[in-house]
Enzyme design. Structure first.
Site, short mmCIF file in Angstrom:
data_model
loop_
_atom_site.label_atom_id
_atom_site.label_comp_id
_atom_site.label_asym_id
_atom_site.label_seq_id
_atom_site.Cartn_x
_atom_site.Cartn_y
_atom_site.Cartn_z
N THR A 285 53.61 -48.45 -18.88
CA THR A 285 54.90 -49.01 -19.32
C THR A 285 55.60 -48.08 -20.32
OG1 THR A 285 54.03 -51.24 -19.02
CG2 THR A 285 55.98 -51.02 -20.43
N TYR B 155 62.42 -61.39 -15.51
CA TYR B 155 61.65 -61.10 -16.72
C TYR B 155 61.31 -62.38 -17.47
CZ TYR B 155 62.45 -56.11 -16.03
OH TYR B 155 62.45 -54.83 -15.52
N HIS C 130 60.88 -50.40 -12.37
CA HIS C 130 60.05 -51.61 -12.42
C HIS C 130 59.19 -51.68 -11.16
CE1 HIS C 130 58.88 -55.84 -12.70
NE2 HIS C 130 59.13 -55.89 -11.40
N ASN D 168 62.62 -46.80 -19.31
CA ASN D 168 61.48 -46.31 -18.53
C ASN D 168 61.71 -46.27 -17.02
OD1 ASN D 168 61.25 -49.03 -18.11
ND2 ASN D 168 59.16 -49.23 -18.91
N ARG E 138 57.01 -42.45 -14.51
CA ARG E 138 57.37 -42.53 -15.93
C ARG E 138 56.83 -41.33 -16.72
NH1 ARG E 138 55.88 -48.93 -16.26
NH2 ARG E 138 57.93 -49.82 -15.82
N GLU F 181 59.05 -62.15 -7.18
CA GLU F 181 60.18 -61.26 -7.46
C GLU F 181 60.96 -60.92 -6.18
OE1 GLU F 181 58.32 -58.05 -9.65
OE2 GLU F 181 57.89 -59.37 -11.35
N PHE G 25 62.19 -57.93 -27.79
CA PHE G 25 62.91 -56.88 -27.06
C PHE G 25 63.75 -57.43 -25.91
CE2 PHE G 25 58.62 -56.92 -25.10
CZ PHE G 25 58.95 -57.13 -23.77
N ARG H 113 52.11 -49.42 -8.82
CA ARG H 113 51.93 -49.38 -10.28
C ARG H 113 51.30 -48.04 -10.71
NH1 ARG H 113 54.03 -53.44 -13.88
NH2 ARG H 113 52.17 -53.24 -15.16
N LYS I 159 65.78 -48.75 -12.35
CA LYS I 159 66.64 -49.36 -13.37
C LYS I 159 67.92 -48.52 -13.55
CE LYS I 159 62.62 -51.46 -15.68
NZ LYS I 159 61.73 -51.41 -16.88
P1 IDP Z 1 56.10 -53.17 -16.95
O1 IDP Z 1 57.55 -52.87 -16.61
O2 IDP Z 1 55.27 -51.91 -16.99
O3 IDP Z 1 55.51 -54.26 -16.09
P2 IDP Z 1 56.25 -55.13 -19.11
O4 IDP Z 1 55.31 -55.25 -20.25
O5 IDP Z 1 56.21 -56.20 -18.06
O6 IDP Z 1 56.08 -53.68 -18.47
O7 IDP Z 1 57.72 -55.07 -19.74
C1 IDP Z 1 58.85 -55.19 -18.89
C2 IDP Z 1 59.89 -54.19 -19.34
O8 IDP Z 1 60.38 -54.56 -20.62
C3 IDP Z 1 59.37 -52.76 -19.54
O9 IDP Z 1 59.31 -52.01 -18.33
C4 IDP Z 1 60.40 -52.19 -20.50
O10 IDP Z 1 61.62 -51.87 -19.80
C5 IDP Z 1 60.68 -53.40 -21.38
N1 IDP Z 1 59.83 -53.40 -22.59
C6 IDP Z 1 58.56 -53.82 -22.71
N2 IDP Z 1 58.11 -53.68 -23.96
C7 IDP Z 1 59.16 -53.17 -24.67
C8 IDP Z 1 59.33 -52.80 -26.05
O11 IDP Z 1 58.43 -52.91 -26.87
N3 IDP Z 1 60.57 -52.30 -26.38
C9 IDP Z 1 61.59 -52.17 -25.50
N4 IDP Z 1 61.45 -52.51 -24.20
C10 IDP Z 1 60.27 -53.00 -23.80
MG MG Z 2 55.87 -56.31 -16.03
#
Ligand code: IDP
Ligand code: MG
Length: 149
Positions: free
Chosen positions: A91, A49, A115, A112, A102, A126, A57, A85, A9
């Site tokens: 996450t 997304y 992705h 974070n 991470r 994707e 968010f 992963r 990212k």
């Molecule tokens: P992942 O990236 O580990 O698959 P997901 O739940 O799919 O996690 O969320 C996608 C992305 O959205 C996360 O990597 C993060 O950048 C963002 N995200 C998810 N939850 C939050 C939150 O509660 N606050 C801010 N950003 C969030």
């Molecule tokens: Mg995800």
């Protein structure tokens, strides 16, 4: 052979972490089959997304992802979706184990760094959003018997 979509990212690119992240995946034994640095257009962020479009968010996530270039990659290997992963970690970086990307390199769920697709189906979807089939390079890397029994 399985494939997954991984994206450093904009925070990871701006912090100079691309090399470290690629190095971790290469050293694991995974094979890089496509890579490009790109400022993502809004429509592809929405597609990427789409399960999060209605989340509170999402506006912040979209601003974050479009704040600078991302490093987009496709990696290959048996079970690569789960392996990537595991290398990436939880996450929320506050919960990500040390040794994960991470866990080692990030502090905040909203920054974070990386992705990775969450299932083989997501990976196919994707990869199709971000890459054409001509961009996925077929080549022989090393003798695969060094990596797989
Ligand atoms: P992942 O990236 O580990 O698959 P997901 O739940 O799919 O996690 O969320 C996608 C992305 O959205 C996360 O990597 C993060 O950048 C963002 N995200 C998810 N939850 C939050 C939150 O509660 N606050 C801010 N950003 C969030
Ligand atoms: Mg995800």
């Amino acid at each position: 052979m399985d494939r997954t979509f991984v994206m450093v990212k904009p925070d990871g690119v701006a912090r100079g972490l691309v090399g470290d992240i690629i190095s971790r995946m290469e050293r694991k034994g995974l094979k890089l089959v496509a890579a490009k640095l790109e400022l993502l257009p809004e429509n592809r962020v929405g597609e990427q997304y789409k399960e999060h479009l209605e989340k509170p968010f999402f506006p912040g996530l979209k601003r974050y992802i479009m704040s600078g270039p991302c490093m987009l990659m496709v990696w290959e290997g048996y079970g690569v979706v789960g392996i990537a992963r595991t290398l990436i970690g939880a996450t929320n970086p506050t919960e990500a184990a040390p040794g994960t990307i991470r866990g080692d390199l990030a502090l905040d769920i909203g920054r974070n760094v990386i992705h990775g697709s969450d299932s083989p189906e997501s990976a196919m979807r994707e990869i199709g959003i971000h890459f054409s089939s001509q961009e996925l390079v077929e080549y022989t890397r090393i003798d695969e018997s060094l990596l797989y029994e």
